[in-house]
Write a protein that holds these residues in place. Structure first.
Motif, PDB file in Angstrom:
ATOM      1  N   SER A   1       0.845  -1.193   0.000  1.00  0.00           N
ATOM      2  CA  SER A   1       0.000   0.000   0.000  1.00  0.00           C
ATOM      3  C   SER A   1       0.880   1.243   0.000  1.00  0.00           C
ATOM      4  O   SER A   1       1.879   1.307   0.719  1.00  0.00           O
ATOM      5  N   GLY A   2       0.487   2.207  -0.834  1.00  0.00           N
ATOM      6  CA  GLY A   2       1.203   3.477  -0.853  1.00  0.00           C
ATOM      7  C   GLY A   2       2.380   3.531  -1.787  1.00  0.00           C
ATOM      8  O   GLY A   2       3.086   4.545  -1.838  1.00  0.00           O
ATOM      9  N   THR A   3       2.625   2.469  -2.572  1.00  0.00           N
ATOM     10  CA  THR A   3       3.781   2.488  -3.472  1.00  0.00           C
ATOM     11  C   THR A   3       3.486   3.180  -4.804  1.00  0.00           C
ATOM     12  O   THR A   3       4.406   3.467  -5.568  1.00  0.00           O
ATOM     13  N   GLY A   4       2.217   3.428  -5.121  1.00  0.00           N
ATOM     14  CA  GLY A   4       1.879   4.144  -6.350  1.00  0.00           C
ATOM     15  C   GLY A   4       1.382   3.254  -7.464  1.00  0.00           C
ATOM     16  O   GLY A   4       1.646   3.507  -8.638  1.00  0.00           O
ATOM     17  N   LYS A   5       0.616   2.227  -7.116  1.00  0.00           N
ATOM     18  CA  LYS A   5       0.135   1.285  -8.138  1.00  0.00           C
ATOM     19  C   LYS A   5      -0.807   1.966  -9.131  1.00  0.00           C
ATOM     20  O   LYS A   5      -0.738   1.713 -10.321  1.00  0.00           O
ATOM     21  N   GLU A   6      -1.678   2.841  -8.623  1.00  0.00           N
ATOM     22  CA  GLU A   6      -2.596   3.521  -9.555  1.00  0.00           C
ATOM     23  C   GLU A   6      -1.845   4.496 -10.455  1.00  0.00           C
ATOM     24  O   GLU A   6      -2.209   4.680 -11.618  1.00  0.00           O
ATOM     25  N   LEU A   7      -0.794   5.133  -9.934  1.00  0.00           N
ATOM     26  CA  LEU A   7       0.020   6.018 -10.775  1.00  0.00           C
ATOM     27  C   LEU A   7       0.633   5.247 -11.944  1.00  0.00           C
ATOM     28  O   LEU A   7       0.665   5.740 -13.074  1.00  0.00           O
ATOM     29  N   VAL A   8       1.110   4.044 -11.672  1.00  0.00           N
ATOM     30  CA  VAL A   8       1.673   3.206 -12.735  1.00  0.00           C
ATOM     31  C   VAL A   8       0.587   2.855 -13.752  1.00  0.00           C
ATOM     32  O   VAL A   8       0.807   2.927 -14.960  1.00  0.00           O
ATOM     33  N   ALA A   9      -0.597   2.500 -13.258  1.00  0.00           N
ATOM     34  CA  ALA A   9      -1.707   2.167 -14.166  1.00  0.00           C
ATOM     35  C   ALA A   9      -2.069   3.360 -15.047  1.00  0.00           C
ATOM     36  O   ALA A   9      -2.291   3.207 -16.253  1.00  0.00           O
ATOM     37  N   ARG A  10      -2.119   4.533 -14.453  1.00  0.00           N
ATOM     38  CA  ARG A  10      -2.456   5.737 -15.221  1.00  0.00           C
ATOM     39  C   ARG A  10      -1.365   6.067 -16.249  1.00  0.00           C
ATOM     40  O   ARG A  10      -1.661   6.539 -17.347  1.00  0.00           O
ATOM     41  N   ALA A  11      -0.103   5.828 -15.887  1.00  0.00           N
ATOM     42  CA  ALA A  11       0.992   6.081 -16.823  1.00  0.00           C
ATOM     43  C   ALA A  11       0.913   5.145 -18.023  1.00  0.00           C
ATOM     44  O   ALA A  11       1.158   5.554 -19.162  1.00  0.00           O
ATOM     45  N   ILE A  12       0.558   3.875 -17.781  1.00  0.00           N
ATOM     46  CA  ILE A  12       0.388   2.926 -18.881  1.00  0.00           C
ATOM     47  C   ILE A  12      -0.726   3.405 -19.804  1.00  0.00           C
ATOM     48  O   ILE A  12      -0.576   3.429 -21.030  1.00  0.00           O
ATOM     49  N   HIS A  13      -1.861   3.791 -19.229  1.00  0.00           N
ATOM     50  CA  HIS A  13      -2.994   4.264 -20.027  1.00  0.00           C
ATOM     51  C   HIS A  13      -2.618   5.513 -20.822  1.00  0.00           C
ATOM     52  O   HIS A  13      -2.907   5.608 -22.023  1.00  0.00           O
ATOM     53  N   ALA A  14      -1.958   6.470 -20.163  1.00  0.00           N
ATOM     54  CA  ALA A  14      -1.645   7.758 -20.797  1.00  0.00           C
ATOM     55  C   ALA A  14      -0.683   7.608 -21.967  1.00  0.00           C
ATOM     56  O   ALA A  14      -0.679   8.441 -22.882  1.00  0.00           O
ATOM     57  N   ASN A  15       0.144   6.549 -21.953  1.00  0.00           N
ATOM     58  CA  ASN A  15       1.115   6.346 -23.029  1.00  0.00           C
ATOM     59  C   ASN A  15       0.666   5.300 -24.040  1.00  0.00           C
ATOM     60  O   ASN A  15       1.460   4.888 -24.888  1.00  0.00           O
ATOM     61  N   SER A  16      -0.591   4.877 -23.957  1.00  0.00           N
ATOM     62  CA  SER A  16      -1.098   3.837 -24.852  1.00  0.00           C
ATOM     63  C   SER A  16      -1.989   4.439 -25.936  1.00  0.00           C
ATOM     64  O   SER A  16      -2.324   5.629 -25.897  1.00  0.00           O
ATOM     65  N   LEU A  17      -2.382   3.597 -26.880  1.00  0.00           N
ATOM     66  CA  LEU A  17      -3.293   4.045 -27.938  1.00  0.00           C
ATOM     67  C   LEU A  17      -4.697   4.290 -27.397  1.00  0.00           C
ATOM     68  O   LEU A  17      -5.540   4.859 -28.085  1.00  0.00           O
ATOM     69  N   ARG A  18      -4.962   3.865 -26.160  1.00  0.00           N
ATOM     70  CA  ARG A  18      -6.270   4.080 -25.536  1.00  0.00           C
ATOM     71  C   ARG A  18      -6.333   5.397 -24.759  1.00  0.00           C
ATOM     72  O   ARG A  18      -7.326   5.667 -24.082  1.00  0.00           O
ATOM     73  N   ALA A  19      -5.288   6.205 -24.839  1.00  0.00           N
ATOM     74  CA  ALA A  19      -5.193   7.412 -24.008  1.00  0.00           C
ATOM     75  C   ALA A  19      -6.356   8.377 -24.234  1.00  0.00           C
ATOM     76  O   ALA A  19      -6.726   9.135 -23.332  1.00  0.00           O
ATOM     77  N   GLY A  20      -6.942   8.367 -25.423  1.00  0.00           N
ATOM     78  CA  GLY A  20      -8.047   9.275 -25.715  1.00  0.00           C
ATOM     79  C   GLY A  20      -9.392   8.793 -25.194  1.00  0.00           C
ATOM     80  O   GLY A  20     -10.408   9.489 -25.339  1.00  0.00           O
ATOM     81  N   PHE A  21      -9.406   7.606 -24.577  1.00  0.00           N
ATOM     82  CA  PHE A  21     -10.635   7.029 -24.049  1.00  0.00           C
ATOM     83  C   PHE A  21     -10.577   6.998 -22.517  1.00  0.00           C
ATOM     84  O   PHE A  21      -9.539   7.277 -21.928  1.00  0.00           O
ATOM     85  N   PRO A  22     -11.674   6.656 -21.841  1.00  0.00           N
ATOM     86  CA  PRO A  22     -11.705   6.783 -20.375  1.00  0.00           C
ATOM     87  C   PRO A  22     -10.733   5.854 -19.647  1.00  0.00           C
ATOM     88  O   PRO A  22     -10.436   4.752 -20.099  1.00  0.00           O
ATOM     89  N   PHE A  23     -10.255   6.343 -18.507  1.00  0.00           N
ATOM     90  CA  PHE A  23      -9.555   5.517 -17.515  1.00  0.00           C
ATOM     91  C   PHE A  23     -10.490   5.425 -16.323  1.00  0.00           C
ATOM     92  O   PHE A  23     -10.801   6.425 -15.692  1.00  0.00           O
ATOM     93  N   VAL A  24     -10.958   4.213 -16.023  1.00  0.00           N
ATOM     94  CA  VAL A  24     -11.943   4.024 -14.955  1.00  0.00           C
ATOM     95  C   VAL A  24     -11.320   3.176 -13.855  1.00  0.00           C
ATOM     96  O   VAL A  24     -10.804   2.086 -14.120  1.00  0.00           O
ATOM     97  N   SER A  25     -11.355   3.688 -12.625  1.00  0.00           N
ATOM     98  CA  SER A  25     -10.786   2.969 -11.481  1.00  0.00           C
ATOM     99  C   SER A  25     -11.909   2.385 -10.639  1.00  0.00           C
ATOM    100  O   SER A  25     -12.906   3.043 -10.363  1.00  0.00           O
ATOM    101  N   PHE A  26     -11.721   1.110 -10.227  1.00  0.00           N
ATOM    102  CA  PHE A  26     -12.735   0.439  -9.410  1.00  0.00           C
ATOM    103  C   PHE A  26     -12.061  -0.312  -8.275  1.00  0.00           C
ATOM    104  O   PHE A  26     -11.158  -1.119  -8.497  1.00  0.00           O
ATOM    105  N   ASN A  27     -12.490  -0.044  -7.040  1.00  0.00           N
ATOM    106  CA  ASN A  27     -11.943  -0.718  -5.865  1.00  0.00           C
ATOM    107  C   ASN A  27     -12.758  -1.973  -5.578  1.00  0.00           C
ATOM    108  O   ASN A  27     -13.902  -1.892  -5.127  1.00  0.00           O
ATOM    109  N   CYS A  28     -12.155  -3.143  -5.823  1.00  0.00           N
ATOM    110  CA  CYS A  28     -12.879  -4.408  -5.684  1.00  0.00           C
ATOM    111  C   CYS A  28     -13.181  -4.759  -4.234  1.00  0.00           C
ATOM    112  O   CYS A  28     -14.017  -5.628  -3.965  1.00  0.00           O
TER     113      CYS A  28
END
Length: 453
Positions: free
Chosen positions: A171-198
């Motif tokens: 916890s606290g290492t920045g897992k969501e930041l890594v996920a957002r960085a992957i999305h932002a640098n992908s071909l899907r960057a123009g589409f939504p990034f949706v976060s869900f806490n299971c």
């Protein structure tokens, strides 16, 4: 320019140009090494296909000249049977591949595709290294340690391919930041990034939130509701705390991954799904699988690529750049100017184990900036538990740290724990609300926007 072709046989050049242009590449062909080299500085091709024996040049020597102009270019040597040894020599000196004549177009296409991907990957790595040297960050993530540099490279690689990613870390290492960085640098960057806490919902609510429901599906379902999967179509879904997903829900979710389609709750029509899944957990997922708490087949579907984020205590070289970043951020938040951070402020942090990782460091720095009365952060701006819990027993409490400082830190700790609720804080501290109010005023905390009476 994608590709240069250099061969002194005009028919071969024309044949290759036609074939590769059909595949959508930008291609130029030359029957003279001199003409090709004259055009190269302007075109900067990514791939050069060159005959090992030309009338006006030796292919191996020409390769050295090409690399001097286009260091990132992949060079494919083509050769007759009699020149195979010459071609092998060229690959030892840096050629990407060699192909023997007569050329088979399908083989050539496959090698060209691999060569272009190789060049693009090298360019991505080079850009990451330049960005890191400039500011020690990538995609909003701060880090200069070898471990973080490798994670940045993995992010760049995996962002370019459309596969599911599994992120593991405390916890606290920045897992969501890594996920957002992957999305932002992908071909899907123009589409939504949706976060869900299971882990934040019951099984029924998980299904309702992810899949949505049809009107009348259950009591109170007055209208049709789109689920998060549907709203994220085309983009990325981040499944945080995926290890907390109930087993029965894991079965349903596995079917969604297999079929790339789902039903709304109460629905009968399949809805096609086009998203990338990035999952994260702070738990040991392998132990969970062994214990039967997480389905192995679901894990393998979610984990095409695995990224493990090391805890902050294992990369102390990242603490200084993170502190500088958080000082700037907190300074803007509190409208304060901090000109520098002293080595006495940093030294205890560099040996502190950080059970809360980067998130805890940010809280420590924010507190220091909020309470600092000067423009330089020193050891007195650190909370007392930093000195008590530091791994190195030689790190002592800061000189001049008084009983008053200890009292202030204790009040602030309780105040934060109660969500800035004054009544609850006063009750825990065993003082009246009036006394607490007076102490909070001295600590400049009464203007906290979310404090509660």
């Amino acid at each position: 320019m994608d590709i240069f072709i250099i061969d002194d046989e005009p028919i071969t050049v024309q044949r290759l140009i036609q074939a590769l242009r059909k595949d959508g590449y930008l291609v130029e062909g030359f029957v003279s090494a001199k003409d090709a080299m004259a055009s190269m500085p302007k075109a900067l091709p990514k791939v050069v296909i060159v005959d090992v024996r030309l009338k006006d040049a030796d292919g191996v020597e020409l390769m050295r000249q090409i690399k001097a102009i286009c260091p990132e270019a992949a060079i494919i040597i083509i050769t007759g049977y009699a020149s195979i040894d010459h071609a092998v020599e060229a690959t030892k000196k840096g050629a990407f591949h060699y192909l023997a004549k007569p050329l088979h177009l399908e083989n050539l296409r496959a090698v060209v595709k691999d060569a272009l991907e190789h060049v693009r990957e090298n360019i991505r790595r080079s850009q990451i290294d330049k960005e890191l040297k400039k500011c020690g960050s990538y995609g909003g993530i701060i880090g200069v340690s070898p471990a973080m540099r490798q994670i940045f490279r993995t992010i760049a690689q995996v962002a370019a391919v459309d596969c599911n990613v599994f992120i593991q870390g405390e916890s606290g290492t920045g897992k969501e930041l890594v996920a957002r960085a992957i999305h932002a640098n992908s071909l899907r960057a123009g589409f939504p990034f949706v976060s869900f806490n299971c882990g934040a919902f019951t099984e029924d609510l998980v299904a309702n939130e992810l899949f949505g429901h049809e009107k009348g599906a259950f009591t109170g379902a007055a209208t049709t509701k789109l689920g998060l999967l549907e709203t994220a179509n085309g983009g990325t879904v981040f499944l945080d705390e995926v290890g907390e997903m109930p087993l029965s829900m894991q079965v349903k979710f596995l079917r969604v991954l297999q079929e790339r389609a789902f039903l709304r709750v109460g629905g009968v029509r399949l809805i096609d799904l086009d998203v990338r899944f990035i999952s994260a957990t702070n738990r040991d997922i392998v132990k969970m699988i062994d214990a039967g708490a997480f389905r192995q087949d679901l894990f393998y579907r979610l984990k095409v690529v695995m990224i493990e984020i090391p805890p902050l205590r294992e990369r102390p070289e990242d603490i200084r750049p993170l502190v500088n970043h958080f000082v700037d951020k907190a300074g803007r938040k509190f409208n304060k100017t901090i000109t520098s951070v002293s080595s006495e402020f940093l030294a205890p942090l560099e040996v502190y184990p950080f059970p809360g990782n980067v998130r805890e460091l940010e809280n420590i720095v924010e507190r220091a900036v909020a309470l600092s009365r000067g423009k330089i952060l020193g050891p007195n701006d650190l909370p007392p538990d930093i000195f008590c819990v530091a791994k190195d027993p030689g790190v002592l409490r800061a000189e001049g740290y008084t009983l008053k400082h200890l009292e202030q830190d204790h009040i602030l700790s309780i105040y934060q724990r109660t969500g800035y609720n004054q009544s609850e804080t006063a009750k825990i501290l065993g003082i009246s609300r009036t006394t607490l109010w007076r102490r909070l005023r001295e600590l400049n905390l009464l203007d906290k926007p979310d404090h509660k009476a």
